[in-house]
Scaffold this motif. Structure first.
Motif, PDB file in Angstrom:
ATOM      1  N   GLU A   7      -6.686  -1.705  -6.372  1.00 42.65           N
ATOM      2  CA  GLU A   7      -5.334  -2.105  -6.436  1.00 42.65           C
ATOM      3  C   GLU A   7      -4.619  -2.753  -5.449  1.00 42.65           C
ATOM      4  N   LEU A   8      -5.314  -2.564  -4.873  1.00 45.88           N
ATOM      5  CA  LEU A   8      -3.884  -3.237  -3.845  1.00 45.88           C
ATOM      6  C   LEU A   8      -4.808  -5.088  -3.605  1.00 45.88           C
TER       7      LEU A   8
ATOM      8  N   GLN B 266       2.092   1.774  -3.239  1.00 47.45           N
ATOM      9  CA  GLN B 266       0.469   1.763  -4.402  1.00 47.45           C
ATOM     10  C   GLN B 266       0.710   3.595  -3.859  1.00 47.45           C
ATOM     11  N   ARG B 267       0.503   4.198  -2.608  1.00 44.98           N
ATOM     12  CA  ARG B 267       0.763   5.515  -2.347  1.00 44.98           C
ATOM     13  C   ARG B 267       1.465   6.576  -3.065  1.00 44.98           C
TER      14      ARG B 267
ATOM     15  N   ARG C   1       3.351   5.422  -5.570  1.00 51.35           N
ATOM     16  CA  ARG C   1       2.853   5.247  -7.312  1.00 51.35           C
ATOM     17  C   ARG C   1       1.953   6.445  -8.251  1.00 51.35           C
ATOM     18  N   ALA C   2       0.824   6.084  -6.943  1.00 47.81           N
ATOM     19  CA  ALA C   2      -0.447   7.195  -7.263  1.00 47.81           C
ATOM     20  C   ALA C   2       0.032   8.609  -7.068  1.00 47.81           C
TER      21      ALA C   2
ATOM     22  N   GLN D 235      -8.621   2.357  -4.023  1.00 45.49           N
ATOM     23  CA  GLN D 235      -6.603   1.914  -4.115  1.00 45.49           C
ATOM     24  C   GLN D 235      -7.002   0.616  -3.695  1.00 45.49           C
TER      25      GLN D 235
ATOM     26  N   GLU E 194       0.791  -1.301   0.247  1.00 47.29           N
ATOM     27  CA  GLU E 194       0.115   0.153  -0.106  1.00 47.29           C
ATOM     28  C   GLU E 194       0.939   0.920  -0.078  1.00 47.29           C
TER      29      GLU E 194
ATOM     30  N   ASP F 205       6.471   2.840 -14.506  1.00 47.51           N
ATOM     31  CA  ASP F 205       6.861   1.348 -13.657  1.00 47.51           C
ATOM     32  C   ASP F 205       4.995   1.252 -14.171  1.00 47.51           C
ATOM     33  N   GLN F 206       3.834   1.659 -15.106  1.00 51.11           N
ATOM     34  CA  GLN F 206       3.128   1.369 -15.139  1.00 51.11           C
ATOM     35  C   GLN F 206       2.667   0.546 -16.720  1.00 51.11           C
TER      36      GLN F 206
ATOM     37  N   GLY G 216      -5.547  14.292  -6.317  1.00 54.02           N
ATOM     38  CA  GLY G 216      -4.960  14.089  -7.690  1.00 54.02           C
ATOM     39  C   GLY G 216      -5.379  12.297  -7.174  1.00 54.02           C
ATOM     40  N   LEU G 217      -5.256  12.281  -6.590  1.00 54.20           N
ATOM     41  CA  LEU G 217      -5.002  10.244  -6.329  1.00 54.20           C
ATOM     42  C   LEU G 217      -6.518   9.925  -6.536  1.00 54.20           C
ATOM     43  N   PRO G 218      -6.433   8.434  -6.864  1.00 49.49           N
ATOM     44  CA  PRO G 218      -7.790   7.478  -6.867  1.00 49.49           C
ATOM     45  C   PRO G 218      -8.680   7.886  -5.632  1.00 49.49           C
TER      46      PRO G 218
END
Lengths: 596, 596
Positions: free
Chosen positions: B17-18, A206-207, A209-210, B14, A203, B336-337, B7-9
């Motif tokens: 995605e995790l 992931q944060r 990356r976001a 989230q 996580e 990275d994606q 700016g975050l999903p």
């Protein structure tokens, strides 16, 4: 309350930056004078991979113009003649630990003269000592340095302990991760957690990356198969390759790969064969010194040393320079701000006589001279580390225990032996008992890791370290607790008492007196002394230890890693004596009992 | 109200995605089965620059494993035999305009079979038509496509108009710029504004930079000296180089450089000499088709065509593929994606028989087959564009005027002549009057750009376009207004009336009837028809125009650019007839008067 959106600079800073940008376009147009104008250098163009003759105009700390025109020279413009020299972007250190006796300020004395002008720093011990708010205060104070440090924040400690997950809760970490000077999450030394899909770490990645930031890895010894899971989990880089094959494994799986060359592991002549012999694409390779010991920096250098080795090994100079400039800038996604000589970038520059020795005649950070001919020419601020809460505390309980930590608890007591294979690699040996007189057996040292709170201690014998050592006490280790080693209980008590008294440090003692000492009041790891002074301290310590039989050169990482649970071998940890590879507790930590 | 930080999903995304990431590590460890398993391909490793034999395991739309093991094959895993084939990351189009008759949905029919699996799309006309909220609705609706479009948001329109700055206020743009699917700010076609330090644009670039996003440029014809100011102002890329020297100019100044090859400008054989002859570093070069006409895509391709040309020109295939995959992914900071075949990346892949023709046997997006043997195999959603507010409106006032726009206003009237040099380059000619009978002079056409609100019109003669054309009316131009050209006033009225009636389109007419027509109800630029149908429409239109004397091949950019004020030459704009290079209004727009 934060006024601006998460992760963005304050409004006043934004306004100032905008004014600067407007000015930069005016200088670029030749309609406003530059502050400084570097004339006639051969520019190392890391964007195109060329050497090109060009003037470079600087304004307000930035590069405003690169080219053949001189229209940015005004009456007050300082013109720097660089004819016959190369002009390169300053070196970027992508992976640094600013606490190897030096501190983040004194480190600059060591690295700026060699041309390192940007550093990505690990926040570990600052965070362990002072939490998120304390670390934010440190970042604030250090924002006045003549270099704009970038930080990486740890998702976990190096060693597991009961309060660890709470201390590193994501709610604590997120405000840090969102800050503009934070470039991502720092190395995950316990990489098997990533392989196992640890929710917290995944996580955290992931944060990051976001937020379009990075998540560094530390996959020492990971197989290609396991590296797959590391990459799948969201780790974006690794600096732990120690063979060509390990470089290839990481690079091929999409991990940006840092090639390390340091006091700890001077591996570059081997690693660079991935480039010189295998001919891999170099766009995702970087050079790192990975927190070298002070003496290594003084005698060899930092990223600049890696550059010398790379070029001496046959890497074309421009490609080597890319690995030390634009590649790390691109990796950390600030290539629009640093890493190359282009308009709109910070004027972080080195003036070089050649592209072989990489010994800068002049180093600029933000357009300002910071070093000339290997001499620092800026004043560094004096930081009141105590007021930042950086002095470790030792509980009265530990003080009450210190007298009898170095004697057998019971007559029949046996302790495991940790054997040094080299200064950082250890292995397990058979258990041994005390002598019949309750003394430390021939050739061994007693080693005790004692909790700062006085609750627990871990004890073992140590072989192959410094067999004649009377006593050494040190907070310079990965646990932040007190490590004491020696043969003489009274000397050990004396050394330990001195370190506790100072609130951190390293001391050697005989039965009669403290024979050598270094205060480390900054988290028990860092000295407030100048860089030159800590280099001298390291040399003195090494010379004392070598006199006591220490057979290696570098003592600092020997001390640092004896207690770490992320390197294979037997280690002295808060949980007890740990066989890291087997994940087995050879002997659990004991309860510490006060003197009478 | 937004629940998550800017700016975050969203939180649910989230969490999903995790879970996915945790699953990916399990598949990578060989402890969970893959959904699909591509066996035995030669993988194009863009990270290391090598061709390597490896299996690739896919899970939940991502790549979970790349290597020699088969332990991710479970009983329900679909195994795809790719022996004898190459497996490459899908192509990334870094600069696209999804409105060249096709729309963002139908475009996929054109490009997916060729292997383009990620596109960075310009938002211009959506934003002009519907503002920030309307554009957000479009992004939402299009998030269901079998491709995850990324968007670039304009900081300004292409053409200046009175309400422009208010329409593009930063407060409007910021919520867009902060969205995860927005990669930065779109090309600034009026680049002299950047050179002059325009506050709005520089602040927009600064906001993008603070969000770690990009700011594309469009510096057609800019000198090296002016490019300095463009880079200093914060622009990060350009796709407008048309000579090797212009490639070098941009690259050397730190601008990421897109090499364009399209219907409009098939320049790659020239541009690529920067690589094949000058040997520049290719890490900051990309390939783009820059919004080609439908027929070009159908007959030649998109990014895949640029790859073919690059390799045919002598670029090593892996390097060419890097320019079409990992380089754009790195530029837009999503490496990275996407952009490479590594664990944790989206499974956007192409299976290729060779590295020369680049004609995929299979194309996967997010692990799912989207095209096989040049045939689309996914259903595309049907979008209700009208409900998104995409149909342009024409005021009754324009309808009231349309009858007499094509006659002299006064007997002595003279109009300037715009001469076509080729299908997109124009120059100015001497003024000419109407014939004594009030008709269009020999060899000329009358061209009228008429405001949709019916307030103003700009008129000129046009030479060298299609001298026998009776009438063409079109909303397919850069202004969103109605362009009418022809020799016959009645036919022009007929064509214009039809286009107005449809709310956008292109029509040809004779005095008696509309002879050819294409409805463009999406912002007057895009057809809801299938890609194949718009290709046919383009061919029909071209054939009709060629019959009327149009001497060039591509009609679409001729129509698009006659009205643009960001390309040199004389242009028919909302402000009047503009000499763009001189920034001079040759003849101001006139007030439109209703028919009696």
């Amino acid at each position: 309350m934060r006024k601006t959106p998460v992760g963005l600079p304050e409004e006043s800073e934004q306004r100032a930056e905008l004014e600067t940008r407007i000015q930069l376009t005016a200088v670029a147009r030749g309609q406003a004078p530059a502050d400084r104008f570097i004339r006639g250098a051969t520019v190392v163009n890391v964007y195109s991979g060329e050497l090109l003759s060009a003037h470079v105009a600087l304004s307000q700390g930035y590069i405003a113009y690169v080219g053949g025109a001189e229209s940015a020279i005004g009456p007050d413009t300082e013109v720097i003649d660089a004819a016959g020299c190369y002009l390169a972007p300053g070196w970027i250190e992508p992976h640094s630990h600013p606490w190897v006796l030096y501190n983040p300020v004194s480190l600059l004395e060591g690295i700026l003269p060699g041309g390192t002008t940007q550093v990505f720093q690990d926040n570990l011990f600052f965070y362990l000592q002072a939490g998120a708010e304390g670390f934010e205060r440190v970042m604030e104070v250090l924002s006045d340095l003549p270099i704009r440090y970038r930080w990486l924040v740890r998702l976990l400690s190096q060693s597991e302990w009961s309060g660890e997950r709470a201390h590193f809760a994501l709610e604590e970490l997120m405000p840090l991760l969102e800050r503009p000077e934070v470039a991502g999450t720092a190395e995950v030394t316990r990489w098997p957690l990533v392989v196992e899909g640890d929710t917290h770490i995944l996580e955290g990645c992931q944060r990051a990356r976001a937020l379009r930031k990075r998540s560094d890895g530390h996959t020492a010894g990971a197989s290609y198969e396991k590296l797959n899971a590391v990459a799948a989990g969201g780790i974006t880089a690794c600096h732990e390759a120690i063979t060509v094959q390990e470089v290839l494994d990481r690079l091929r799986l999409g991990l940006w790969t840092m090639l390390r060359h340091s006091s700890l592991r001077p591996d570059l002549p081997e690693l660079i064969r991935a480039v010189t012999e295998q001919g891999v694409h170099t766009g995702r390779l970087m050079l790192t010194a990975d927190g070298p010991a002070p003496r290594f920096i003084a005698e060899h250098g930092s990223v600049d040393e890696a550059l010398r080795v790379a070029v001496a090994s046959g890497v074309p100079p421009i490609q080597a320079i890319q690995m030390a400039t634009i590649n790390p800038a691109t990796y950390y996604r600030i290539d629009d701000q640093v890493g190359g000589i282009g308009p709109g970038r910070w004027a972080d520059l080195v003036v070089l006589p050649d592209l072989e020795e990489f010994r800068p005649k002049r180093v600029l950070v933000g357009g300002r001279d910071v070093a000339i001919d290997n001499r620092l020419v800026v004043d560094l601020p004096s930081i009141d580390w105590d007021s930042l809460g950086m002095r470790p505390s030792f509980s009265p309980r530990l003080k009450g225990c210190v007298g009898k930590l170095y004697l057998p608890l019971r007559v029949e007591e046996q302790l495991p032996v940790i054997e040094f294979v080299n200064n950082v690699i250890t292995q397990g040996g058979a258990r041994q008992s005390w002598t019949s007189k309750g003394a430390v057996p021939q050739d061994l040292l007693l080693a005790v890791l004692a909790d700062r709170e006085g609750q627990w201690m871990s004890r073992s014998w140590v072989r192959g370290f410094a067999p004649h050592l009377a006593a050494l006490a040190s907070t310079f280790n990965t646990t932040t607790h007190l490590l004491v080693m020696g043969r003489d209980p009274e000397a050990m008590q004396r050394a330990a008492a001195w370190v506790i008294e100072q609130g951190g440090g390293i001391a050697l003692a005989s039965r009669e007196r403290v024979t050598w000492k270094l205060e480390l009041p900054i988290i028990g790891m860092m000295s407030p002394l100048s860089f030159t002074e800590v280099v001298e301290a390291q040399k003195e310590l090494e010379s004392h230890l070598q006199a006591a039989g220490f057979p290696y050169r570098d003592i600092l990482y020997a001390l640092l890693f004896l207690t770490c649970d992320f390197l294979p071998g037997w280690r002295l940890t808060a949980r007890g004596i740990l066989d890291v590879k087997k994940e087995e507790l050879v002997q659990p930590a004991e309860k510490m009992m006060p003197t009478n």
